[in-house]
Each structure stands twice: as structure tokens, then as C-alpha cells.
Design a protein around this motif. Structure first.
Motif, PDB file in Angstrom:
ATOM      1  N   THR A   1      21.842  37.823   9.230  1.00 32.60           N
ATOM      2  CA  THR A   1      22.757  37.087   9.161  1.00 32.60           C
ATOM      3  C   THR A   1      22.754  35.750  10.536  1.00 32.60           C
ATOM      4  OG1 THR A   1      24.611  38.223   8.400  1.00 32.60           O
ATOM      5  CG2 THR A   1      25.677  36.981   9.418  1.00 32.60           C
ATOM      6  N   ILE A   2      22.581  36.477  11.309  1.00 29.71           N
ATOM      7  CA  ILE A   2      21.776  36.039  12.722  1.00 29.71           C
ATOM      8  C   ILE A   2      20.888  34.351  12.859  1.00 29.71           C
ATOM      9  CG2 ILE A   2      20.954  35.832  14.833  1.00 29.71           C
ATOM     10  CD1 ILE A   2      21.897  38.643  15.154  1.00 29.71           C
ATOM     11  N   VAL A   3      19.867  35.107  11.434  1.00 28.66           N
ATOM     12  CA  VAL A   3      18.771  33.812  10.800  1.00 28.66           C
ATOM     13  C   VAL A   3      19.729  33.036   9.782  1.00 28.66           C
ATOM     14  CG1 VAL A   3      17.031  33.703   9.580  1.00 28.66           C
ATOM     15  CG2 VAL A   3      16.602  35.273  11.487  1.00 28.66           C
TER      16      VAL A   3
ATOM     17  N   ARG B   1      21.964  27.633   9.570  1.00 26.12           N
ATOM     18  CA  ARG B   1      23.251  26.355   8.634  1.00 26.12           C
ATOM     19  C   ARG B   1      23.941  25.987  10.513  1.00 26.12           C
ATOM     20  NH1 ARG B   1      26.207  31.670   6.672  1.00 26.12           N
ATOM     21  NH2 ARG B   1      27.978  29.758   7.036  1.00 26.12           N
ATOM     22  N   GLY B   2      23.419  25.648  10.551  1.00 26.01           N
ATOM     23  CA  GLY B   2      22.844  25.052  12.528  1.00 26.01           C
ATOM     24  C   GLY B   2      24.512  25.628  13.202  1.00 26.01           C
ATOM     25  N   PHE B   3      25.317  27.359  13.489  1.00 22.10           N
ATOM     26  CA  PHE B   3      25.605  27.137  13.930  1.00 22.10           C
ATOM     27  C   PHE B   3      25.112  27.393  15.583  1.00 22.10           C
ATOM     28  CE2 PHE B   3      27.682  28.188  10.092  1.00 22.10           C
ATOM     29  CZ  PHE B   3      29.366  27.614  10.518  1.00 22.10           C
ATOM     30  N   LEU B   4      24.042  28.045  15.415  1.00 21.86           N
ATOM     31  CA  LEU B   4      23.279  28.294  17.031  1.00 21.86           C
ATOM     32  C   LEU B   4      21.449  28.434  16.310  1.00 21.86           C
ATOM     33  CD1 LEU B   4      21.555  31.952  16.564  1.00 21.86           C
ATOM     34  CD2 LEU B   4      23.524  31.920  15.493  1.00 21.86           C
TER      35      LEU B   4
ATOM     36  N   LYS C   1      26.276  26.380  19.574  1.00 21.11           N
ATOM     37  CA  LYS C   1      25.897  25.280  18.818  1.00 21.11           C
ATOM     38  C   LYS C   1      27.419  25.118  19.242  1.00 21.11           C
ATOM     39  CE  LYS C   1      21.555  23.731  16.962  1.00 21.11           C
ATOM     40  NZ  LYS C   1      21.594  22.878  16.105  1.00 21.11           N
ATOM     41  N   GLY C   2      28.384  23.368  19.246  1.00 20.15           N
ATOM     42  CA  GLY C   2      29.400  23.658  18.722  1.00 20.15           C
ATOM     43  C   GLY C   2      30.629  23.196  17.821  1.00 20.15           C
ATOM     44  N   LYS C   3      29.475  23.856  16.947  1.00 21.41           N
ATOM     45  CA  LYS C   3      29.685  23.442  16.230  1.00 21.41           C
ATOM     46  C   LYS C   3      31.130  24.446  15.261  1.00 21.41           C
ATOM     47  CE  LYS C   3      28.871  23.533  10.628  1.00 21.41           C
ATOM     48  NZ  LYS C   3      27.438  23.659  10.061  1.00 21.41           N
TER      49      LYS C   3
ATOM     50  N   LEU D   1      33.498  29.847   8.260  1.00 19.29           N
ATOM     51  CA  LEU D   1      32.638  31.690   8.289  1.00 19.29           C
ATOM     52  C   LEU D   1      33.957  32.582   8.015  1.00 19.29           C
ATOM     53  CD1 LEU D   1      30.667  31.299  11.689  1.00 19.29           C
ATOM     54  CD2 LEU D   1      29.853  30.694  10.085  1.00 19.29           C
ATOM     55  N   LEU D   2      33.162  33.661   7.225  1.00 14.98           N
ATOM     56  CA  LEU D   2      33.422  34.911   7.001  1.00 14.98           C
ATOM     57  C   LEU D   2      33.629  35.781   8.788  1.00 14.98           C
ATOM     58  CD1 LEU D   2      31.271  36.372   4.132  1.00 14.98           C
ATOM     59  CD2 LEU D   2      33.494  34.613   4.193  1.00 14.98           C
TER      60      LEU D   2
END
Length: 92
Positions: A13-15, A20-23, A44-46, A51-52
Motif C-alpha cells: 500500500t505504501i508503494v 498514485r502521487g500521495f508520497l 505530497k500535498g495531494k 482514499l480508503l
């Protein structure tokens, strides 16, 4: 798929969140030739609206109100948060 929520699923999930551009995940340069490899996770500031629940919880627990963390800094703390994330993942 296997009806289990384990550490491998959280790692994936981290990967996925990075994809998906969240981190971002950046390899940290070794401090010396034989040192261990470490990684820097940068938030990131997304917006996390899409998200679930377990994904939001994972980001919250991972960063703990910081913009970035090193993987090594999570060593003695994150295992406690990991149990909460696994539980939420299993619910999903």
C-alpha cells in the motif's frame, strides 16, 4: 485476496500510494561505504478524499504530522501503528 491483512499488504500500500502521487520514496545516501540503505518518505500535498479508510490512516500514522520521515526512524514506533492499519485494512 488471501483474507489476511499482513505487513506485506501494508508495504504494498505504501508503494501504491507513492505510485498514485500521495508520497515519494527516495533512497538516502549512505553515510559511509558499509552503512545500511535508508529511505526518505516525503508526503505530497495531494487531497486524500479519494482514499480508503486504511489508506488515510496509514498516511496519518506514517507521517505523524510531519512532511517527511526516514524509514529507519519508524523502526521503534511504527509497529504499534501498523496493528491499527492492519485492522482497518482487514475491515475494508
Amino acid at each position: 485476496m488471501d483474507e489476511k491483512a499482513d505487513t506485506l499488504d501494508v508495504s504494498a500500500t505504501i508503494v501504491d500510494l507513492a505510485t498514485r502521487g500521495f508520497l515519494t520514496i527516495v533512497e538516502k545516501e549512505k553515510s559511509w561505504k558499509f552503512g545500511k540503505v535508508d529511505y526518505i518518505l516525503k508526503k505530497k500535498g495531494k487531497s486524500t478524499k479519494e482514499l480508503l479508510g486504511y489508506e488515510k490512516l496509514l498516511l496519518e500514522e506514517l507521517f505523524d504530522n510531519k512532511d517527511q520521515v526516514t524509514l529507519s526512524s519508524l523502526k521503534n514506533k511504527f509497529y504499534q501503528d501498523l496493528a491499527k492499519v492492519k485492522q482497518e485494512l482487514y475491515k475494508e
